[in-house]
Scaffold this active site. Structure first.
Site, PDB file in Angstrom:
ATOM      1  N   HIS A  48     -23.166  -7.805 -26.609  1.00 46.14           N
ATOM      2  CA  HIS A  48     -22.610  -8.891 -27.414  1.00 46.14           C
ATOM      3  C   HIS A  48     -22.807 -10.223 -26.679  1.00 46.14           C
ATOM      4  CE1 HIS A  48     -20.561  -5.236 -28.727  1.00 46.14           C
ATOM      5  NE2 HIS A  48     -20.336  -5.831 -29.887  1.00 46.14           N
ATOM      6  N   GLY A 140     -11.341  -3.836 -25.676  1.00 48.71           N
ATOM      7  CA  GLY A 140     -12.369  -3.508 -26.657  1.00 48.71           C
ATOM      8  C   GLY A 140     -11.737  -3.369 -28.023  1.00 48.71           C
ATOM      9  N   PRO A 141     -10.714  -2.484 -28.165  1.00 49.94           N
ATOM     10  CA  PRO A 141      -9.945  -2.479 -29.417  1.00 49.94           C
ATOM     11  C   PRO A 141      -9.189  -3.811 -29.538  1.00 49.94           C
ATOM     12  CG  PRO A 141      -9.635  -0.433 -28.199  1.00 49.94           C
ATOM     13  CD  PRO A 141     -10.318  -1.385 -27.277  1.00 49.94           C
ATOM     14  N   ILE A 213     -16.573 -17.291 -36.489  1.00 48.03           N
ATOM     15  CA  ILE A 213     -17.563 -16.271 -36.853  1.00 48.03           C
ATOM     16  C   ILE A 213     -17.055 -14.904 -36.419  1.00 48.03           C
ATOM     17  CG2 ILE A 213     -19.881 -15.385 -36.349  1.00 48.03           C
ATOM     18  CD1 ILE A 213     -20.094 -17.748 -38.091  1.00 48.03           C
ATOM     19  N   HIS A 287     -23.641 -12.235 -32.577  1.00 49.65           N
ATOM     20  CA  HIS A 287     -22.413 -11.612 -32.086  1.00 49.65           C
ATOM     21  C   HIS A 287     -22.682 -10.329 -31.309  1.00 49.65           C
ATOM     22  CE1 HIS A 287     -18.312  -9.961 -32.082  1.00 49.65           C
ATOM     23  NE2 HIS A 287     -18.885  -8.812 -32.443  1.00 49.65           N
ATOM     24  N   SER A 410      19.300   5.791 -32.678  1.00 47.29           N
ATOM     25  CA  SER A 410      18.751   7.064 -33.142  1.00 47.29           C
ATOM     26  C   SER A 410      17.933   7.762 -32.062  1.00 47.29           C
ATOM     27  CB  SER A 410      17.876   6.840 -34.385  1.00 47.29           C
ATOM     28  OG  SER A 410      18.643   6.385 -35.472  1.00 47.29           O
ATOM     29  N   GLU A 436       6.207  -1.010 -33.300  1.00 42.57           N
ATOM     30  CA  GLU A 436       5.799   0.156 -32.516  1.00 42.57           C
ATOM     31  C   GLU A 436       4.495  -0.079 -31.766  1.00 42.57           C
ATOM     32  OE1 GLU A 436       8.296   1.642 -35.943  1.00 42.57           O
ATOM     33  OE2 GLU A 436       6.579   0.263 -35.736  1.00 42.57           O
ATOM     34  N   PHE A 462       6.466   7.793 -36.710  1.00 40.81           N
ATOM     35  CA  PHE A 462       5.979   6.425 -36.572  1.00 40.81           C
ATOM     36  C   PHE A 462       5.041   6.255 -35.376  1.00 40.81           C
ATOM     37  CE2 PHE A 462      10.197   5.102 -38.698  1.00 40.81           C
ATOM     38  CZ  PHE A 462       9.669   5.412 -39.949  1.00 40.81           C
ATOM     39  N   HIS A 486      13.330  12.924 -33.665  1.00 39.91           N
ATOM     40  CA  HIS A 486      13.272  13.361 -35.061  1.00 39.91           C
ATOM     41  C   HIS A 486      11.924  14.040 -35.290  1.00 39.91           C
ATOM     42  CE1 HIS A 486      16.553  10.563 -34.847  1.00 39.91           C
ATOM     43  NE2 HIS A 486      16.942  10.817 -36.083  1.00 39.91           N
ATOM     44  N   ASP A 494      16.118  12.591 -45.044  1.00 41.77           N
ATOM     45  CA  ASP A 494      15.252  11.416 -45.119  1.00 41.77           C
ATOM     46  C   ASP A 494      13.906  11.736 -45.752  1.00 41.77           C
ATOM     47  OD1 ASP A 494      16.937   9.497 -44.213  1.00 41.77           O
ATOM     48  OD2 ASP A 494      16.254   9.546 -42.134  1.00 41.77           O
ATOM     49  N   HIS A 498       9.623  10.679 -43.331  1.00 38.88           N
ATOM     50  CA  HIS A 498      10.159  10.636 -41.977  1.00 38.88           C
ATOM     51  C   HIS A 498      10.053  11.979 -41.252  1.00 38.88           C
ATOM     52  CE1 HIS A 498      11.592   6.796 -43.293  1.00 38.88           C
ATOM     53  NE2 HIS A 498      12.319   6.580 -42.215  1.00 38.88           N
TER      54      HIS A 498
END
Length: 694
Positions: A48, A140-141, A213, A287, A410, A436, A462, A486, A494, A498
């Site tokens: 790149h 990178g991410p 860009i 790019h 919780s 999260e 989650f 949970h 729930d 969930h």
């Protein structure tokens, strides 16, 4: 969108200089950065080049030449504790960082730049911590490097509050992060930067490469945010409209950021992607692909760079060389630290221990006491057993730093007397809000910084929100601990939104992540101890909402928990082995009693951590799961991870989503009862008998 779509108009480059170059002017140094990046991408035929070309002057202003840089670092010792941290969140532009590390004197020779993106090189396609000296985090991410930087800045603020004393400042450094439009489009940037503004992380400075860009073309079609206003709304100090190709203007913006200590700073640098490429600058084609031989040759002519690929004039090396300045910065800090040691010997020793990542010398005693207390716990939800362990750990490990994504009551991740950073600006617990992904990425940044063992809680279902940060923790081999409560259809009313089904199986796919699903308080304590002792990887603790009975164990069985799987209920002449985890262990034991009444002797194996068990020697695994004895696994989750363990056996699991109903009704409906398990064992043993020759 055509390749000639351009970003915002920028001033033209300075007139080409005559050959040969007379001195290492700032323009010359910026050109050296550009050409090293271009040459490496061209040699690899991959990479790149656009970002390194566009951010050269920004890098020059931050890293400096002739000892005038803002960044405080020491190439000879990339890990000294009070260095500034630099994070390349737009990690696809890795060659800019590699060029800077090489030129400033890190142990990254030119041969490594020539091997950019090649197998076994120290210059991988995206920066990787532990591979390249001077790289602070794997990026990178997009967006996660920015969130890691928030964690680093938070760690600095907390350590300064804990260890600094009047007249003795041993923690005083900044975190700088470069980012692009892609980082800002990723949702984690909102989560993390909102939190950073709320916490007033005044030593965090972000440099935005605003080139307009991205891969698909001009971002105007999909990204029209008023980014400066967005960050001002977060409570950041924002420097608008900086010419990113004017190093002096960037330096002035950096000075303004350094003078702002009550909130983080964003410097908005208008740039041209691919700056200097004669026909491709300002287009999305620059790019993520090599420029090509003709474009590179034309670029050399346009920039007045007569040198062969990878050749850097001596005067450029001399200008960039930061080794003497870096050694002086570190030496001055070590002088201050020795004075601190004389004044506060215990604090100095504690600081060194924590930054080294070592556990206290009396850790074996601490762990034994925690195990002993857990053995007396009786019936309790494993999330509650976890909270008890957290309280005991926190009393002995000041580096333990907790938090939750708005589910403290919780997840049960707090402990009596803990100070919350949200309330006091210091402390050992953070309410992250409903964030999260940011929580996981911030925890990664804290672990990378050093001085903390971070843990954070949310519902297991989650964990999907933060999965990529979990993956990055495993890739970076970080000691972070995720408390995921949970953990099954035991959530009950729930409902399926969930109730995790595929989550434990999915987490077990991540290489290097230890997934623990304990069946009672003792196994929960063992899981916590193993997670704290694991210096080279993350752990996920999957904990129940509902109460679970405590199990009787011998000393040998208690010791064996740490091996991931062990025989909880042995049986001479067993016709089958039931393997279970978490809340299903007690069901397996009850099924064993029913089977005994039917004349079918079975053993029960508790397997709180499949990864740990599979890492044991073959002899141990065979002792726990004797070859030739049929195996039935019981887990209220997706069965896929277990088929490799059972062979021709069977798995009682879930391949559908749950339902909204009381937990007991759900366990019965989905076949997680002692009677249903016993029937599956009977069917399995009957199948085995039928398959044997008469």
């Amino acid at each position: 969108m055509p390749d000639d779509v351009k970003g915002p108009a920028m001033p033209v480059l300075a007139t080409a200089r005559p050959h040969p170059l007379a001195s290492a002017t700032p323009e010359t140094c910026a050109t050296a950065l550009r050409m090293l990046a271009v040459d490496a991408v061209e040699a690899a035929r991959s990479g790149h080049p656009g970002m390194p070309l566009g951010m050269a002057e920004i890098a020059l202003a931050l890293w400096g030449t002739g000892g005038n840089g803002v960044l405080r670092h020491n190439p000879a010792n990339p890990g000294w504790p009070d260095r500034d941290r630099f994070v390349l969140s737009n990690g696809h532009g890795s060659m800019l960082l590699y060029a800077l590390l090489h030129l400033t004197g890190y142990d990254l020779p030119i041969e490594e730049l020539k091997r950019f993106r090649q197998f076994g090189s120290r210059t991988p396609g995206h920066p990787e911590v532990g591979v390249t000296p001077g790289v602070e985090t794997t990026t990178g991410p997009l967006g996660q490097g920015l969130a890691n930087a928030v964690g680093m800045a938070l760690a600095e603020k907390l350590l300064a509050a804990e260890f600094n004393r009047p007249g003795h400042t041993i923690v005083d450094h900044r975190t700088f992060v470069s980012l692009g439009d892609g980082c800002l489009m990723e949702g984690v940037s909102h989560e993390a930067c909102s939190l950073a503004g709320t916490l007033g992380l005044g030593k965090l400075v972000a440099l935005w490469d605003d080139n307009g860009i991205s891969i698909d073309g001009h971002v105007e079609g999909w990204f029209r945010d008023d980014t400066p206003a967005r960050f001002e709304a977060y409570g950041w100090h924002v420097v608008r409209g900086v010419d990113g190709h004017d190093a002096q203007a960037v330096r002035a913006a950096l000075d303004a950021a350094l003078a702002t200590t009550d909130r983080p700073s964003l410097i908005c640098c208008r740039t041209e992607i691919g700056r200097g490429a004669p026909t491709k600058a300002g287009t999305h084609s620059v790019h993520g692909a090599a420029l090509g031989a003709a474009e590179v040759a034309a670029m050399r002519d346009a920039l007045g760079w007569p040198y062969a690929p990878f050749h850097v004039p001596d005067e450029v090396y001399q200008a960039f060389d930061a080794r003497e300045q870096g050694a002086g910065l570190e030496a001055a800090w070590r002088t201050r630290f020795e004075a601190y040691r004389q004044a506060f010997p215990p604090l100095a020793a504690e600081f060194e221990r924590r930054m080294a990542g070592d556990l206290p010398t009396d850790w074996p005693r601490i762990a034994a006491a925690i195990r002993g207390a857990a053995a007396e716990a009786g019936a309790v939800a494993t999330r509650k057993a976890s909270q008890e362990v957290i309280g005991r750990l926190a009393a002995q490990l000041p580096e333990l730093f907790g938090g939750s994504a708005d589910l403290t009551g919780s997840n049960l991740t707090d402990w009596p007397g803990v100070r919350r950073v949200n309330d006091e600006g210091a402390g050992r617990y953070l309410s992250y809000g409903v964030r999260e992904f940011a929580m996981a990425a911030v925890m990664n940044g804290m672990a990378l910084h050093g001085g903390f063992i971070p843990f954070g809680g949310t519902f297991l279902t989650f964990s999907d929100y933060m999965r990529n940060a979990l993956r990055m923790a495993a890739l970076m081999r970080l000691r972070v601990i995720h408390v995921l409560t949970h953990d099954s259809i035991g959530v009950g009313e729930d409902g399926p939104t969930h109730q995790p089904v595929e989550h434990a199986a999915s987490l077990r796919l991540i290489p290097g992540l230890a997934v623990w699903r304990p069946c009672d308080a003792e196994e929960t304590a063992a899981a916590w101890i193993a997670a704290v002792e694991e210096h080279a990887g993350p752990s996920a603790l999957l904990l129940s909402r509902q109460g679970l009975p405590g199990q009787e164990r011998t000393v040998e069985q208690r010791t064996a928990i740490a091996r991931g799987g062990y025989i909880l209920a042995p049986q001479e002449g067993a016709q089958a082995v039931i393997v279970a985890t978490g809340s299903e262990v007690s069901l397996a034991l009850a099924a064993r009693e029913r089977l005994a009444g039917a004349g079918i002797p079975v053993a029960v194996v508790s397997m709180p951590c499949l990864e740990r068990f599979l890492a044991q020697p073959r002899a141990y695994r065979d002792a726990v799961l004797p070859p030739g004895v049929p195996r039935l696994v019981v887990e209220a989750g997706h069965p896929d991870p277990w088929w490799k363990l059972v062979g021709d056996g069977d798995v009682v699991g879930m391949t559908t989503f749950g339902e909204s109903a009381p937990a007991d009704a759900l366990f019965e409906h989905f076949g997680f009862t002692p009677d249903a398990i016993a029937e599956r064992v009977k069917a399995l043993t009957a199948k085995v008998r039928a398959s044997k020759p008469s």
